[in-house]
Enzyme design. Structure first.
Site, PDB file in Angstrom:
ATOM      1  N   LYS A 116      43.223  43.987  37.567  1.00  0.00           N
ATOM      2  CA  LYS A 116      42.224  43.534  38.549  1.00  0.00           C
ATOM      3  C   LYS A 116      42.756  43.837  39.947  1.00  0.00           C
ATOM      4  CE  LYS A 116      39.248  39.597  39.502  1.00  0.00           C
ATOM      5  NZ  LYS A 116      39.408  39.428  40.946  1.00  0.00           N
ATOM      6  N   ARG A 137      29.332  44.666  47.982  1.00  0.00           N
ATOM      7  CA  ARG A 137      28.857  43.680  47.027  1.00  0.00           C
ATOM      8  C   ARG A 137      27.923  42.678  47.690  1.00  0.00           C
ATOM      9  NH1 ARG A 137      30.084  38.626  45.225  1.00  0.00           N
ATOM     10  NH2 ARG A 137      29.874  38.313  42.982  1.00  0.00           N
ATOM     11  N   GLU A 179      36.652  49.334  43.349  1.00  0.00           N
ATOM     12  CA  GLU A 179      37.280  48.503  44.369  1.00  0.00           C
ATOM     13  C   GLU A 179      37.838  49.409  45.462  1.00  0.00           C
ATOM     14  OE1 GLU A 179      36.829  45.415  43.471  1.00  0.00           O
ATOM     15  OE2 GLU A 179      38.276  44.156  44.512  1.00  0.00           O
TER      16      GLU A 179
HETATM   17  S1  IVH Z   1      35.064  44.737  36.098  1.00  0.00           S
HETATM   18  C1  IVH Z   1      31.136  41.596  36.135  1.00  0.00           C
HETATM   19  N1  IVH Z   1      37.415  45.638  36.690  1.00  0.00           N
HETATM   20  O1  IVH Z   1      36.804  41.671  40.483  1.00  0.00           O
HETATM   21  C2  IVH Z   1      32.138  42.237  36.997  1.00  0.00           C
HETATM   22  N2  IVH Z   1      36.345  44.228  38.271  1.00  0.00           N
HETATM   23  O2  IVH Z   1      35.861  38.935  39.866  1.00  0.00           O
HETATM   24  C3  IVH Z   1      32.956  43.187  36.182  1.00  0.00           C
HETATM   25  N3  IVH Z   1      37.678  43.849  40.281  1.00  0.00           N
HETATM   26  O3  IVH Z   1      33.572  41.959  41.706  1.00  0.00           O
HETATM   27  C4  IVH Z   1      33.929  43.806  37.038  1.00  0.00           C
HETATM   28  N4  IVH Z   1      39.387  45.095  39.714  1.00  0.00           N
HETATM   29  O4  IVH Z   1      35.273  43.574  42.632  1.00  0.00           O
HETATM   30  C5  IVH Z   1      36.394  44.881  37.097  1.00  0.00           C
HETATM   31  N5  IVH Z   1      39.496  46.555  37.053  1.00  0.00           N
HETATM   32  C6  IVH Z   1      38.477  45.789  37.468  1.00  0.00           C
HETATM   33  C7  IVH Z   1      38.481  45.139  38.710  1.00  0.00           C
HETATM   34  C8  IVH Z   1      37.398  44.344  39.072  1.00  0.00           C
HETATM   35  C9  IVH Z   1      38.876  44.314  40.652  1.00  0.00           C
HETATM   36  C10 IVH Z   1      36.863  42.916  41.098  1.00  0.00           C
HETATM   37  C11 IVH Z   1      35.447  43.373  41.263  1.00  0.00           C
HETATM   38  C12 IVH Z   1      34.599  42.229  40.811  1.00  0.00           C
HETATM   39  C13 IVH Z   1      35.553  41.094  40.790  1.00  0.00           C
HETATM   40  C14 IVH Z   1      35.176  40.123  39.719  1.00  0.00           C
END
Ligand code: IVH
Length: 671
Positions: A116, A137, A179
């Protein structure tokens, strides 16, 4: 010369430049030098200037910053940008998986796990393979159109690559989500430049990235090192992307970078192994992260599982243990760095944050103190980002004691350094010793380091020190070890012999006694006896560097003032960098234990030993109180000669009156 518009050349150039970009950002490899790529880009933009009718919106030249905006347009997301629920440990992961099993009985699942990233989410819209729009976003439903800014990000492709098997993505609407981050190394470099210019420091990469994207002037944005990493791919026909792992594969094929670490697992055990693996390794990632994202891999099942509140049921964010903690500010002390800059440091009650004990943090400068409104006695939130350096995040003003007083920087300088005058140059955030002669401070500190009581470096007295600094050869204490005879010969003052003599004299002092080295650092209030006491109590620079005020005060003869001065010195980022540099130039202070039969005896080993490794021998020597040196110096007592000994070592031993002994003799000494 041909008068035909060079359409073919333009197309070839675009293709080649895009290919370079793809290899660089997605595959992490290089097809040509940056200079060559720049040269091709230059040729392309010249051709396009000459033939404007041949410019296309997806040409690599269209990355250049456009005109500044008044405001960003609002855009409604076709598919809302959801958030994720957090889980914190194995049992919560297990509970999440169990819930999914219950909702989808009798079906096995794959889980797709990725790092993440700690940045800001952004959606890129491609139409028929061409980048047309970027939207933040926002609140998840409505974001802002930041296309002009995102265009300047080199890792965002202006058009998707055409690859066999993935042609479908080049027609109609393709949405790429990911991101926007600033890499840690880029952030550190930016802050180093801010600091050098006396400007306020940026708080962290995420805030800087978010602030940058909201800049109305794309020129500004282009100058900041933003990076885009994708994590989602959306098509109108969901069947185009059956799984999340296929989404990543496709993104890369289309020329969009996605984390290579992402993997598919089938059990909670395997998910947790991945969690554990990245708990520490994440520090080495180029960007900050506070956890992982775990998603159901099959996108049809993902949809079926639905949404609760603002988060999909089919995904969670695994958060690593908090990197924040609260503590009380015991004092604010000011450290004068090697450039004469005054750095305020907050000293805390030691507190555990993300695996280490934190007891101080740089407050950077007077502006930062004003911004935080931090006072002695305040309770503060300490934040440790993915990297190692802790920061004060904010003050909990509700817990402020009634008798707290604001921190007046100039008063504090006056109080702590009555003998010095400071100035704060117009437009700078940093106070410096007046006339700063940052050079003057540097000169005096080198002189002190080299003085008899400290390292005792022959011929490195006031005049030579002045010459080294004035010639720009030495910018900090550790630099003296990098000066060469050739460097010195360029200075009038030195002839061949005197240059050689000085370089040799400095080289001889690469393994100083710990107490001499500590003294040489010139920490305020640390004189000869204190240096010896510190060496005896901590036995290494590393241990001393993390000593707490309480540990220091427990040493006879060390009071609060001295303890705080020591803590302040080691928490000044300049000094942390200096200590690292000492290590990198090969300076290894040694501590001589006060027990054992080899006390006061210094050994050098040369050649190969039969019965033990050099490291083992060193350890055994040290365990008996002896010291182990890497090369023969005046104070070397024994040269242990293994097989294949070089003649020069033996000559040197003779010159210094060092006893040459065999491995068997050493065994006997070690008993
Ligand atoms: S998948 C339904 N993968 O985390 C959202 N999100 O808390 C699915 N983010 O708004 C997102 N790294 O901005 C995903 N490898 C990653 C990510 C990631 C950062 C952020 C993204 C999202 C937030 C969710």
């Amino acid at each position: 010369m041909t008068q035909h518009p060079p359409k073919e050349r333009i197309e070839q150039l675009r293709h080649l430049i895009n290919d370079y970009r793809y290899h660089y950002h997605v595959l992490d490899e290089s097809t040509m030098s940056e200079a060559a790529a720049d040269s091709l880009k230059h040729e392309l933009s010249q051709l396009e200037e000459q033939y404007p009718e041949l410019v296309t919106p997806d040409s690599p030249t269209q990355r250049v910053a456009g005109v500044a905006l008044d405001k960003f347009e609002k855009v409604t997301h076709i598919y809302p940008m959801l958030s994720l629920n957090d889980v914190f440990d194995r049992s919560e992961v297990q509970a999440w998986v169990t819930r999914i099993d219950k909702l989808l009985p009798g079906r096995t699942h794959e889980f797709f796990c990725d790092i993440k990233m700690d940045g800001l989410a952004c959606a890129l819209i491609y139409r028929d393979g061409v980048f047309v729009r970027a939207v933040t976003r926002g609140n998840g439903q409505i974001g802002e159109d930041v296309t002009v800014n995102v265009r300047t990000i080199p890792s965002v492709p202006m058009n998707l690559r055409t690859v066999k098997g993935y042609e479908a993505f080049l027609t109609g609407r393709t949405e790429v989500r990911g991101e926007i981050v600033i890499f840690k190394k880029d952030f550190d470099a930016l802050n180093a430049a801010q600091k050098a210019a006396g400007k306020p420091l940026y708080a962290n990469p995420r805030n800087l990235a978010a602030g940058t994207i909201r800049q109305l002037d794309p020129e500004q944005v282009a100058s900041r090192p933003l990076t885009f990493r994708a994590y989602n791919l959306i098509r109108e026909d969901a069947a185009d992307v059956p799984t999340n792992s296929y989404a990543y594969e496709t993104l890369r094929a289309l020329g969009v970078a996605a984390n290579q670490q992402a993997s598919v697992f089938t059990s909670v055990d395997d998910i947790m192994t991945f969690v554990d693996e990245w708990a520490d390794k994440r520090q080495q990632l180029p960007f900050n992260t506070d956890g992982l994202v775990v998603k159901v891999n099959d996108r049809q099942l993902f949809e079926e599982l639905g949404i609760v509140g603002k988060a999909p049921r089919a995904a969670v964010a695994y958060k690593y243990p908090a990197e924040e903690a609260t503590t009380v500010v015991k004092d604010i002390v000011i450290s004068i760095g090697r450039t004469g800059a005054a750095t305020p440091v907050a000293v805390f009650d030691p507190v555990h944050v993300a695996g280490t004990t934190v007891q101080h943090a740089s407050l950077h400068n007077a502006d930062e103190i004003a911004r935080l409104d931090i006072r002695i006695g305040d309770t503060v939130v300490i934040f440790k980002a993915g990297d190692i350096i802790p920061q004060v995040q904010n003050v909990i003003t509700d817990l402020r004691p009634s008798d707290s007083k604001p921190f007046y920087f100039e008063e504090a300088l006056q109080h702590q350094y009555p003998e010095l005058t400071f100035e704060r140059p117009e437009g700078e955030a940093v106070y410096r010793v007046q006339g700063s002669s940052s050079d003057l401070i540097l000169k005096r500190s080198i002189e002190y380091y080299a003085s008899r009581g400290a390292l005792d470096i022959d011929t490195l007295g006031e005049k030579n020190v002045n010459a080294l600094v004035d010639a720009g050869l030495v910018k900090d204490l550790a630099d003296i070890y990098t000066v060469t005879v050739d460097d010195l010969m360029k200075i009038d003052r030195f002839a061949n012999i005197s240059a050689k003599k000085l370089v040799a004299a400095i080289g001889e002092k690469k393994t100083p006694a710990l107490e001499k080295f500590i003294l040489g650092l010139g920490i305020r209030h640390v004189g000869t006896q204190t240096a010896i006491d510190l060496a005896t109590a901590f036995e290494s620079v590393d241990a001393l560097a993390v000593a707490t005020i309480d540990q220091l005060e427990a040493i006879d003869g060390i009071g609060t003032v001295v303890a705080e001065s020591i803590v302040a010195w080691f928490s000044d980022p300049d000094n942390e960098a200096l200590l690292k540099k000492f290590v990198s130039v090969g300076v290894t202070p040694h501590y001589q234990r006060k027990t054992g039969k080899l006390i006061g005896k210094a050994f050098v080993i040369t050649g190969t030993l039969e019965t033990m490794s050099r490291d083992q021998a060193a350890e055994r020597i040290r365990n008996l109180g002896g010291t182990f040196q890497s090369s023969i110096a005046k104070d070397t007592d024994y040269l242990v000669a293994g097989s294949n000994v070089g003649a020069s070592k033996l000559t040197k031993a003779k010159q210094y009156g060092t006893a040459v002994i065999s491995e068997a003799d050493l065994e006997e000494l070690l008993g």
